[in-house]
Scaffold this active site. Structure first.
Site, PDB file in Angstrom:
ATOM      1  N   GLU A 118      38.424  35.727  47.610  1.00 60.93           N
ATOM      2  CA  GLU A 118      39.340  35.300  47.206  1.00 60.93           C
ATOM      3  C   GLU A 118      40.325  36.659  47.831  1.00 60.93           C
ATOM      4  O   GLU A 118      39.654  37.819  47.703  1.00 60.93           O
ATOM      5  CB  GLU A 118      39.464  35.012  45.871  1.00 60.93           C
ATOM      6  CG  GLU A 118      39.601  34.408  45.349  1.00 60.93           C
ATOM      7  CD  GLU A 118      39.934  34.072  43.709  1.00 60.93           C
ATOM      8  OE1 GLU A 118      40.364  33.240  43.144  1.00 60.93           O
ATOM      9  OE2 GLU A 118      39.563  35.146  43.135  1.00 60.93           O
ATOM     10  N   HIS A 153      38.671  39.887  46.229  1.00 53.98           N
ATOM     11  CA  HIS A 153      37.879  39.398  45.372  1.00 53.98           C
ATOM     12  C   HIS A 153      36.792  39.237  45.982  1.00 53.98           C
ATOM     13  O   HIS A 153      36.521  37.370  45.903  1.00 53.98           O
ATOM     14  CB  HIS A 153      38.609  38.597  44.186  1.00 53.98           C
ATOM     15  CG  HIS A 153      37.864  37.953  42.586  1.00 53.98           C
ATOM     16  ND1 HIS A 153      38.065  36.371  42.256  1.00 53.98           N
ATOM     17  CD2 HIS A 153      37.002  38.874  41.961  1.00 53.98           C
ATOM     18  CE1 HIS A 153      37.219  36.911  41.348  1.00 53.98           C
ATOM     19  NE2 HIS A 153      36.856  38.171  41.432  1.00 53.98           N
ATOM     20  N   ASN A 210      39.620  33.604  38.215  1.00 53.03           N
ATOM     21  CA  ASN A 210      39.784  33.896  36.804  1.00 53.03           C
ATOM     22  C   ASN A 210      40.391  32.805  36.001  1.00 53.03           C
ATOM     23  O   ASN A 210      40.536  32.893  34.350  1.00 53.03           O
ATOM     24  CB  ASN A 210      39.518  35.670  37.058  1.00 53.03           C
ATOM     25  CG  ASN A 210      38.287  36.411  37.337  1.00 53.03           C
ATOM     26  OD1 ASN A 210      36.489  35.636  36.684  1.00 53.03           O
ATOM     27  ND2 ASN A 210      37.763  37.062  37.800  1.00 53.03           N
ATOM     28  N   SER A 214      39.559  41.234  39.712  1.00 52.83           N
ATOM     29  CA  SER A 214      39.343  40.305  39.921  1.00 52.83           C
ATOM     30  C   SER A 214      40.104  39.488  38.699  1.00 52.83           C
ATOM     31  O   SER A 214      40.457  38.208  38.605  1.00 52.83           O
ATOM     32  CB  SER A 214      37.593  39.887  38.830  1.00 52.83           C
ATOM     33  OG  SER A 214      38.086  40.208  37.881  1.00 52.83           O
TER      34      SER A 214
END
Length: 289
Positions: free
Chosen positions: A150, A138, A188, A117
């Site tokens: 992602e 991700h 993130n 991540s």
């Protein structure tokens, strides 16, 4: 039937294995011990059983999906996989060791993907069997529910591999977004500073746990408050990602909140340990501060 390998049978890995099996793939689900892989499959069976009870799936479909998941204790069978998705803990040294071991078993055209991540893909690719056939995928938790994925290519990732992984992601029913290989990628990079700032606010006495969660949830129209979400993600994972953002950018705005560090050092990691910003040992979560 094409084969997908999944390394790590925890919450994320089991979720990836579930959606892959439901999408028609044969899945090899592994962990550091086969008992952990079997526990992961048992969790999948429980979730799918609940879906049948709620009328969201048929018993026949669930039985077929579970039959496509095979638990394994090593990587010997991974030579048949078209793609192997690593979903181990967010620790770079652990991931690198896994890549070296599984890379020796993979086929010459197989893709190795990491569900990291936050860790840079180009750096991780140094430990992969082939940097050209390595990239980031991700997924978001819970995988069977969350639609986005992602995709992050490393410096050496080939165009062909990106195309193949995008097709794989779409077959799983995911909405694909592409991110550059920058610390934290998209979600993130935006999310963790918010969670970290909420923890700073708690540590500085701006408000208590319940009021911070209520204010952010209602004020920003989020489905849950930031401290509840941090507990759900795992405070150790939040700390690891925040440290990656901090070290990768050198920007002090990403420095981990002292209270987050303290909770992780205490072993208060959130839901998975029954204690974080909330106590989960009873029938309802209770704020710990």
């Amino acid at each position: 039937m094409e084969t997908v390998g999944v390394i790590g049978a925890g919450q994320m890995g089991a979720g990836i294995a579930q959606v892959a099996a439901q999408s028609g793939y044969r899945v090899l689900l592994s962990d550091r011990e086969i008992a952990l892989a079997e526990r992961g499959k048992a969790g999948i069976a429980k979730r799918l059983g609940s879906a049948v009870e709620k009328g969201k799936a048929t018993a026949a479909d669930v039985e077929a999906a579970l039959a496509r998941i095979e638990t394994v204790g090593d990587y010997a069978a991974f030579g048949d996989a078209i793609i192997v998705v690593e979903a181990a803990t967010e620790r770079e040294e652990i991931k690198r060791a896994i890549f070296a071991e599984v890379g020796a078993k993979m086929g010459g055209d197989a893709i190795l993907a990491t569900n990291t991540s936050s860790i840079p893909i180009t750096r991780l690719a140094q430990a992969a069997p082939s940097a050209e056939r390595f990239m980031g995928v991700h997924f978001f938790n819970p995988v069977p529910v969350m639609r986005p994925i992602e995709l992050i290519r490393g410096l050496a990732t080939s165009d062909e591999v990106v195309t193949r992984v995008e097709a794989f992601a779409k077959k799983l029913g995911k909405d694909v977004v592409h991110a550059n290989d920058a610390p934290g990628f998209i979600v993130n990079r935006v999310l963790l500073p918010m969670l970290n700032e909420a923890i700073f606010a708690l540590g500085e006495g701006v408000a208590n746990v319940r009021d911070i969660d209520t204010a952010v949830s209602l004020g920003l129209n989020h489905p849950m408050g930031p401290l509840t979400l941090a507990d759900f993600i795992g405070l150790d994972t939040c700390l690891e990602i925040t440290r990656v953002l901090y070290s990768g950018t050198g920007d002090p705005k990403f420095r981990p909140a002292p209270l987050l560090v303290k909770y992780v050092e205490a072993g208060w990691l959130g839901r998975k340990t029954n204690r974080g910003f909330y106590d989960y040992s009873g029938t309802e979560p209770v704020p710990t501060r």
